[in-house]
Scaffold this motif. Structure first.
Motif, PDB file in Angstrom:
ATOM      1  N   ARG A 137       0.836  -1.204   0.000  1.00 10.63           N
ATOM      2  CA  ARG A 137       0.000   0.000   0.000  1.00 10.63           C
ATOM      3  C   ARG A 137       0.870   1.253   0.000  1.00 10.63           C
ATOM      4  N   ASP A 148       0.955   6.907  -6.678  1.00 10.96           N
ATOM      5  CA  ASP A 148      -0.163   7.828  -6.881  1.00 10.96           C
ATOM      6  C   ASP A 148       0.263   9.266  -6.585  1.00 10.96           C
ATOM      7  N   GLY A 166      -4.896   6.661 -11.657  1.00 12.81           N
ATOM      8  CA  GLY A 166      -5.258   6.417 -10.259  1.00 12.81           C
ATOM      9  C   GLY A 166      -5.415   4.933 -10.007  1.00 12.81           C
ATOM     10  N   PRO A 167      -5.734   4.568  -8.751  1.00 13.07           N
ATOM     11  CA  PRO A 167      -5.957   3.156  -8.418  1.00 13.07           C
ATOM     12  C   PRO A 167      -7.152   2.618  -9.195  1.00 13.07           C
ATOM     13  N   ASN A 168      -7.165   1.326  -9.423  1.00  9.23           N
ATOM     14  CA  ASN A 168      -8.285   0.682 -10.107  1.00  9.23           C
ATOM     15  C   ASN A 168      -9.394   0.469  -9.079  1.00  9.23           C
ATOM     16  N   THR A 169     -10.390   1.336  -9.110  1.00  8.63           N
ATOM     17  CA  THR A 169     -11.406   1.311  -8.055  1.00  8.63           C
ATOM     18  C   THR A 169     -12.320   0.091  -8.179  1.00  8.63           C
ATOM     19  N   GLU A 170     -12.441  -0.458  -9.389  1.00  7.63           N
ATOM     20  CA  GLU A 170     -13.271  -1.679  -9.522  1.00  7.63           C
ATOM     21  C   GLU A 170     -12.629  -2.844  -8.774  1.00  7.63           C
ATOM     22  N   GLY A 228     -10.135  -2.497  -6.430  1.00  6.41           N
ATOM     23  CA  GLY A 228      -9.731  -2.149  -5.059  1.00  6.41           C
ATOM     24  C   GLY A 228      -8.321  -2.629  -4.793  1.00  6.41           C
ATOM     25  N   TYR A 247      -3.143  -0.507  -9.520  1.00  2.00           N
ATOM     26  CA  TYR A 247      -3.036   0.862 -10.046  1.00  2.00           C
ATOM     27  C   TYR A 247      -3.153   0.808 -11.561  1.00  2.00           C
ATOM     28  N   ARG A 248      -4.011   1.652 -12.105  1.00  2.00           N
ATOM     29  CA  ARG A 248      -4.281   1.586 -13.549  1.00  2.00           C
ATOM     30  C   ARG A 248      -3.038   1.958 -14.367  1.00  2.00           C
TER      31      ARG A 248
END
Ligand code: ADP
Length: 486
Positions: free
Chosen positions: A331, A338, A356-360, A362, A366-367
């Motif tokens: 993390r 980020d 940004g982080p890949n929110t789908e 979690g 990171y995208r």
């Protein structure tokens, strides 16, 4: 203490003098896949470091006197052991550092085997032709140096560990390996393999622990003969300062901010394919060509094609063979990556993809990110991000492209894409880097020198360069026979 990881029993203790050694202090090893705690790993300090160097010194008495043929045979037995355990090693390493299982199985672990076989074989043909000085015969030999301390990073643990362990052992040195605290498990399995292969106690020791404690104690020990380190520039400075006190030779492979230079005459599919490869290992690769420098005439076409390829990358669980991009290692590391992207945007850069982080998904995913319009000299163009973040800039002439490629304090690698052979030669000659790839990427051969220019490293390893480092190279001069007789 052990943990069961991907159905494999892994010791979480040190391996010193042929025995498992626990520590009172322990640290948590967390899987990047889902941030679960894998186990509590022994955290070595001054005591464990001293014990490991004691064991390595005492083993050196005999290992340092073995014949090259004996050492080569031992290394081939270790290679056999690794080869037999590739599926286990691959699965454990994926749980431990989040890199793709498919890459571990197909590429990384077979290369670990090759590291042992290559240096075993190279040892047997290591020679410099004798030469004559006024009738005196000069004979060059590579003598074992002593105890080698090897300190390694988390992004390709077993690959980078064995890239040092194999030549050091082949050279006749004994080893204390300190793997990175974020991915300590496969080093522990390597100790098992080495013991099963019959490596005598103390020849290979593994001390687990955090860098500032276990690592710092090891590199401060005046009995150590060589220090080889792969990691970050600030840590290299700290190690160099300690090594300087004891005048211990160091070999450092450090960070990079490598350019990938695409000329207007390039095969565009090849150029875009090479660019998308820079997201391998979720961007956690020191060699990655993260600065895309594209000739203005093809810039827009290149970016459009690259965005299509980025959109097609599949991000997800690194154990899934369909996954192209896995998680960041921790993390803290994800937040660091980020932070670079946030500050680039604040500096005026544009995010063309990701950002940004890949929110789908979690977690630590990171995208894959592409950044344009970063102002000249801004941090995102000068600092190593070590995540899936590429920048794109354009240039107008060959001279400007080379100047931009070299405008960095790093010099690990550079990639050039052009269909003009004469230009390829000129540009390769003009780039300041330890490795230049032309119309290819990541073609590695252990016979080649490997290392970095400028802040990317000190020294070279590979082939003879490894033996020059891990050995005391000696010249013996023999007067004509008869001269010594009374
Ligand atoms: P990274 O940014 O890749 O984590 P580091 O340079 O911090 O790079 O870590 C690489 C290796 O160096 C790890 O094994 C780490 O434990 C070790 N290390 C970190 N600090 C020190 C230190 N002061 N002395 C010796 N080793 C260290």
């Amino acid at each position: 203490m052990t943990a069961r990881v991907a159905d494999v029993e892994v010791s979480l203790d040190h391996w010193i003098g042929g025995e498992r050694v626990p520590s009172d202090e322990r640290f948590e090893d967390v899987s990047p896949i889902d941030e679960r705690v894998i186990g509590e790993v022994a955290a070595g300090g001054a005591d464990e470091a001293r014990r490991a160097v004691d064991a390595a010194l005492s083993a050196f008495e005999t290992w340092g006197r073995t014949s090259p043929a004996e050492r080569a045979a031992a290394l081939h037995r270790v290679a056999d052991g690794v080869e037999a355990r590739i599926p286990e090693l691959a699965a454990v390493e994926t749980e431990d550092n989040g890199a793709l299982l498919r890459s571990h199985l197909r590429g990384v672990m077979p290369r670990v085997v090759h590291n042992f076989r290559f240096f075993a074989d190279w040892l047997l043909q290591l020679r410099h032709e004798d030469f004559d000085t006024r009738g005196h015969r000069n004979h060059v030999s590579w003598d074992p140096a002593g105890v080698a301390v090897l300190i390694t990073p988390w992004n390709a643990p077993l690959m980078l560990e064995t890239w040092k362990v194999a030549p050091a052992l082949a050279a006749g040195d004994t080893v204390v390996l300190k793997p990175a605290e974020w991915s300590p498990l496969t080093a522990s399995l390597l100790a098992d393999v080495a013991a099963e292969a019959g490596l005598p106690p103390g020849v290979l020791n593994v001390v687990q622990g955090v860098g500032e404690e276990a690592g710092a104690a090891l590199v401060s020990d005046p009995r150590v003969a060589r220090i080889s380190f792969t990691g970050s520039v600030p840590t290299a400075r700290a190690i160099a300062a300690r090594a300087a006190a004891n005048l211990v030779p160091v070999s450092f492979e450090l960070g990079g901010k490598s350019p990938l230079v695409v000329f207007g005459d390039a095969d565009m599919d090849l150029a875009v394919g090479l660019a998308v490869e820079q997201y391998d290992n979720a961007g956690q690769v020191c060699l990655a060509g993260t600065r895309l420098l594209v000739e203005a005439s093809v810039h827009d076409r290149f970016v459009a094609q690259l965005l299509d390829r980025i959109a097609a990358l599949r991000q997800g669980d690194p154990r899934d063979p369909a996954t192209d991009v896995g998680p960041q290692v921790t993390r803290a590391h994800l937040e660091r990556v980020d932070g670079f992207v946030r500050r680039a945007v604040a500096d005026g850069a544009t995010v063309l993809a990701g950002g940004g982080p890949n929110t789908e998904l979690g977690g630590l995913y990171y995208r894959p990110t592409l950044i344009a319009d970063a102002p000249e000299g801004s941090e995102i163009l000068t600092e190593e991000v070590f995540g899936p973040v590429l920048t794109v800039q354009s240039f107008d002439s060959e001279e400007q492209g080379v100047a931009m490629a070299n405008a960095t304090r790093f010099g690990l690698a550079a990639t050039v894409v052009t269909s003009d052979d004469a230009r390829a030669e000129r540009v390769a000659a003009g780039l300041v880097a330890g490795t230049v790839w032309v119309n290819c990427f990541f073609v590695r051969d252990l016979r080649a020198p490997f290392g970095g220019s400028k802040e990317s490293g000190v020294g070279r390893e590979g082939g003879n360069w490894s033996f020059d480092f891990y050995c005391d190279v000696k010249n013996s001069v023999f007067a004509p026979s008869g001269q010594g007789r009374t």
